[in-house]
Write a protein that holds these residues in place. Structure first.
Motif, PDB file in Angstrom:
ATOM      1  N   ALA A 128       1.071  -1.045  -0.092  1.00  9.96           N
ATOM      2  CA  ALA A 128      -0.083  -0.002  -0.046  1.00  9.96           C
ATOM      3  C   ALA A 128       1.044   1.165   0.016  1.00  9.96           C
ATOM      4  N   GLY A 129       0.362   2.294  -0.762  1.00 10.70           N
ATOM      5  CA  GLY A 129       1.303   3.604  -0.627  1.00 10.70           C
ATOM      6  C   GLY A 129       1.495   4.174  -1.968  1.00 10.70           C
ATOM      7  N   HIS A 130       2.413   5.074  -2.209  1.00 13.05           N
ATOM      8  CA  HIS A 130       2.651   5.529  -3.622  1.00 13.05           C
ATOM      9  C   HIS A 130       4.269   5.299  -4.054  1.00 13.05           C
ATOM     10  N   CYS A 131       4.451   5.568  -5.283  1.00  9.76           N
ATOM     11  CA  CYS A 131       5.693   5.721  -5.844  1.00  9.76           C
ATOM     12  C   CYS A 131       5.678   6.410  -6.796  1.00  9.76           C
ATOM     13  N   ARG A 132       6.475   7.617  -6.971  1.00  6.67           N
ATOM     14  CA  ARG A 132       6.634   8.696  -7.972  1.00  6.67           C
ATOM     15  C   ARG A 132       8.098   8.937  -8.408  1.00  6.67           C
ATOM     16  N   LEU A 133       8.286   9.044  -9.840  1.00 10.73           N
ATOM     17  CA  LEU A 133       9.682   9.422  -9.976  1.00 10.73           C
ATOM     18  C   LEU A 133       9.287  10.783 -10.988  1.00 10.73           C
ATOM     19  N   ASP A 134      10.198  12.021 -10.437  1.00 12.78           N
ATOM     20  CA  ASP A 134      10.055  13.080 -11.089  1.00 12.78           C
ATOM     21  C   ASP A 134       8.671  13.687 -11.603  1.00 12.78           C
ATOM     22  N   GLY A 135       7.886  13.315 -10.361  1.00 17.27           N
ATOM     23  CA  GLY A 135       6.507  13.757 -10.835  1.00 17.27           C
ATOM     24  C   GLY A 135       5.600  13.034 -11.634  1.00 17.27           C
ATOM     25  N   GLU A 136       6.246  11.953 -12.250  1.00 20.55           N
ATOM     26  CA  GLU A 136       5.397  10.688 -12.874  1.00 20.55           C
ATOM     27  C   GLU A 136       5.189   9.794 -11.872  1.00 20.55           C
ATOM     28  N   THR A 137       3.628   9.376 -11.794  1.00 22.38           N
ATOM     29  CA  THR A 137       3.178   8.479 -10.717  1.00 22.38           C
ATOM     30  C   THR A 137       3.205   6.913 -11.328  1.00 22.38           C
ATOM     31  N   GLN A 142       2.708   4.664  -9.055  1.00 24.11           N
ATOM     32  CA  GLN A 142       1.441   3.755  -7.988  1.00 24.11           C
ATOM     33  C   GLN A 142       1.192   5.092  -7.059  1.00 24.11           C
ATOM     34  N   ASP A 143      -0.100   4.841  -6.912  1.00 22.43           N
ATOM     35  CA  ASP A 143      -0.818   5.823  -6.029  1.00 22.43           C
ATOM     36  C   ASP A 143      -2.208   5.205  -5.712  1.00 22.43           C
ATOM     37  N   ASP A 144      -2.382   4.708  -4.531  1.00 22.79           N
ATOM     38  CA  ASP A 144      -3.451   3.766  -4.215  1.00 22.79           C
ATOM     39  C   ASP A 144      -4.672   4.842  -4.160  1.00 22.79           C
ATOM     40  N   ALA A 145      -4.390   6.066  -3.888  1.00 17.44           N
ATOM     41  CA  ALA A 145      -5.592   6.934  -3.598  1.00 17.44           C
ATOM     42  C   ALA A 145      -6.294   7.320  -4.936  1.00 17.44           C
ATOM     43  N   LYS A 146      -5.393   7.158  -6.042  1.00 18.39           N
ATOM     44  CA  LYS A 146      -5.887   7.453  -7.306  1.00 18.39           C
ATOM     45  C   LYS A 146      -6.242   6.005  -7.969  1.00 18.39           C
ATOM     46  N   GLY A 147      -5.992   4.834  -7.498  1.00 17.88           N
ATOM     47  CA  GLY A 147      -5.979   3.741  -7.927  1.00 17.88           C
ATOM     48  C   GLY A 147      -5.127   3.586  -8.990  1.00 17.88           C
ATOM     49  N   ILE A 148      -4.023   4.089  -9.197  1.00 16.33           N
ATOM     50  CA  ILE A 148      -2.894   3.899 -10.263  1.00 16.33           C
ATOM     51  C   ILE A 148      -1.988   2.603  -9.705  1.00 16.33           C
TER      52      ILE A 148
END
Lengths: 225, 360
Positions: B53-62, B64-70
């Motif tokens: 669970a959580g998020h993972c972004r590189l240089d603003g590109e998402t 994984q983002d569970d909140a947005k279902g990505i």
């Protein structure tokens, strides 16, 4: 003595076609079994293995009922204008595919499992999609296992007797394969003809098992590298 | 500026991972900690091989983002992943292994040329061979090259040296250091070997039991006495310096560092080039007065910051050198010496440096 070779060609045709169909439908089943975490896995694996333990007559009996004019599949094939399958060559192919299914699926399943998850994960990090991974990594690495499964299925179909007798009968040129022909010769006391065909089968079986062993040895050598 | 921003929570019964950190867009971030502390899980989550669970972004590109279902599948993330074992494809030659990922990336996105990578990692003579004919170190170099050839925007390395013997490690470390200088992409480097982290990392994320214990620059984390890196027998400090001059007569090089100069065996670096030096705690001793008659060339004025006992006979002393920005030094001395010299925090002393290693 005249030796009718028609049963031999019919047998080879049946075994080749069965092996081809098995590779096409058995490989995806084996792949699914190796990858799935579904609870249905053991049920499917058991169904696939069932022909190993069932008497061929039992299998043949139910196939006859299912494929016959009163059976659900028989009704379907008739509705499609294909007629009914029992006592025809296509009927033999259907029976052989089911009868030899475990002989392809089990070695193929083991070969896919032996690859492990790592090469597929590596391929994923190298941008390969799931389908791409199957064709570019899983299939080539499992090839020896698929090959030995194919040889086993081919040989097993050549030696088939019970299922064929139940759903194919003894129609020359259509369903009279080697094993049935040998049985026929013995029944009519034609020992010479029976000897030729039976002896040929022994030699064939020897060559098949030998090639399997050699293939297995090569696989182990590759595995050690 | 490219930046990696991750937060992962994973609960697997007896193991809980709960981390959140950012890593800068350049240089190597070392994920350091004992086996089983969750370092590899973080890498696998960043790659999308595992899902926490959580998020993972590189240089603003998402990614994984569970909140947005990505959640981007692994093969859609522009990463390079080097596994612990080289994991080359046994059915392909070295060349085809190298091209496997490269072919699957559109030509317009290629940033790194095939020949460049092959030469950088010194594998040109192995291109036509089968992976089974290579040594462990050679295989790992091929797998690093294979990952680089996808022109990744983030390189993930999971203990790439731990499966190798000592000789292969020494063989491959210079290549990794070269990568550090050549690549303009961020690297997440997982390791449980303090030596590797000290040699390679610019920043360190220190992990413990699935959590981030400390995060900071390598210089800072390596010299914090309360953290396990300083308590290791390989404990060391990093100092940035500038090559000042070469002495042809004695075959020595003088390096300017904050608050003094170090004289070391000749370095193959042009004058004025910036270098990173590593000084082991066991190679530093402490004197109260400036020694005039010693074979040790390098004596730096310093102040004791902190002391900590590491076992019944030894303690570790953190010193701060005189010049701005006061880079720290570590010294490993005996408790007996401390009591004999009556050392205490705040005291002005001299650090005698017996050996210095060049990092890159």
């Amino acid at each position: 003595m005249t030796l009718n070779l028609e049963p031999l060609w019919l047998t080879l045709k049946l075994a080749s076609l069965t092996t081809f169909v098995l590779l096409v439908i058995g490989t995806p089943i084996a792949w699914w079994l190796s990858q799935t975490r579904s609870r249905m896995k053991q049920v499917v694996a058991t169904l696939v293995a069932l022909p190993l333990v069932l008497p061929p007559t039992v299998l043949g009996f139910y196939l006859l009922l299912l494929l016959g004019p009163a059976g659900p599949i028989g009704k379907l094939t008739e509705a499609l204008g294909l007629g009914t399958l029992p006592f025809t060559f296509p009927g033999l192919v259907v029976g052989s595919v089911i009868y030899s299914l475990p002989f392809l699926v089990q070695p193929a399943h083991n070969a896919f499992e032996a690859i492990g998850s790592r090469p597929l994960e590596v391929a994923a990090t190298l941008r390969a999609s799931p389908l791409d991974r199957f064709f570019s990594v899983a299939l080539p690495l499992a090839l020896p296992g698929l090959l030995s499964g194919g040889i086993l299925a081919f040989a097993h179909t050549v030696g088939e007797f019970g299922v064929i007798l139940m759903i194919g009968g003894n129609i020359p040129g259509e369903t009279k394969v080697l094993s049935i022909a040998i049985y026929d010769h013995v029944e009519s006391l034609e020992w010479t003809q029976a000897h030729w065909l039976a002896g040929g089968m022994v030699l064939f079986a020897f060559l098949v098992v030998l090639s399997m062993n050699l293939l297995g040895q090569r696989m182990r050598q590759i595995g050690q590298d | 500026m490219i930046e990696l921003d991750v937060a992962f929570r994973l609960d697997r019964g007896n193991f809980t991972l709960d981390v959140a950190f950012t890593a800068p867009g350049l240089g190597i971030t070392g994920l350091f900690g004992r086996s089983g502390c969750g370092k590899t899980s973080i890498l696998r989550c960043v790659a999308g091989l595992e899902r926490a669970a959580g998020h993972c972004r590189l240089d603003g590109e998402t990614w994984q983002d569970d909140a947005k279902g990505i959640f981007l599948k692994t093969h859609r993330r522009p990463i390079g992943y080097v596994f612990q074992e080289a994991s080359l494809f046994a059915h392909l030659s070295v060349r085809d292994n190298l091209k496997y990922g490269m072919r699957r990336v559109p030509a317009s996105e290629h940033q790194i040329a095939f020949d460049e990578v092959v030469d950088l990692l010194g594998i040109r003579q192995h291109l036509e061979r089968a992976p089974s004919g290579l040594s462990g170190g050679e295989r790992q170099r091929v797998s690093i090259a294979r990952a680089l050839l996808t022109s990744p925007r983030l390189l993930l390395m999971d203990e790439p040296l731990s499966a190798l013997d000592h000789a292969s490690k020494q063989d491959i470390l210079p290549y990794l250091e070269r990568l550090h200088d050549t690549l303009r992409i961020p690297v997440l480097y997982v390791s449980h070997a303090p030596d590797e982290v000290a040699r390679l990392a610019d920043r360190i994320v220190l992990m413990r039991d699935g959590q981030v214990q400390a995060i900071g620059s390598a210089t800072e984390i390596l010299s914090r006495l309360d953290l396990p890196l300083a308590q290791d027998t390989e404990a060391s400090a990093l100092i940035e310096g500038r090559v000042q001059s070469h002495d042809d007569n004695y075959d020595l090089t003088r390096v300017a560092i904050p608050g003094g100069t170090l004289t070391v065996g000749r370095l193959d670096q042009a004058t004025e080039s910036r270098i990173r030096l590593r000084i082991h705690a066991r190679d530093v001793s402490i004197a109260i007065r400036k020694p005039e008659t010693s074979s040790i060339l390098n004596v730096l004025p310093a102040r004791i910051v902190e002391m900590q006992e590491i076992d019944r006979s030894h303690l570790l002393v953190k010193l701060c050198t005189a010049g701005e920005p006061h880079p720290p030094l570590l010294a490993r001395i005996t408790r007996y010496s401390r009591d004999r010299l009556k050392l205490e925090p705040g005291q002005e002393v001299f650090a005698q440096v017996k050996a210095v290693a060049l990092m890159d």
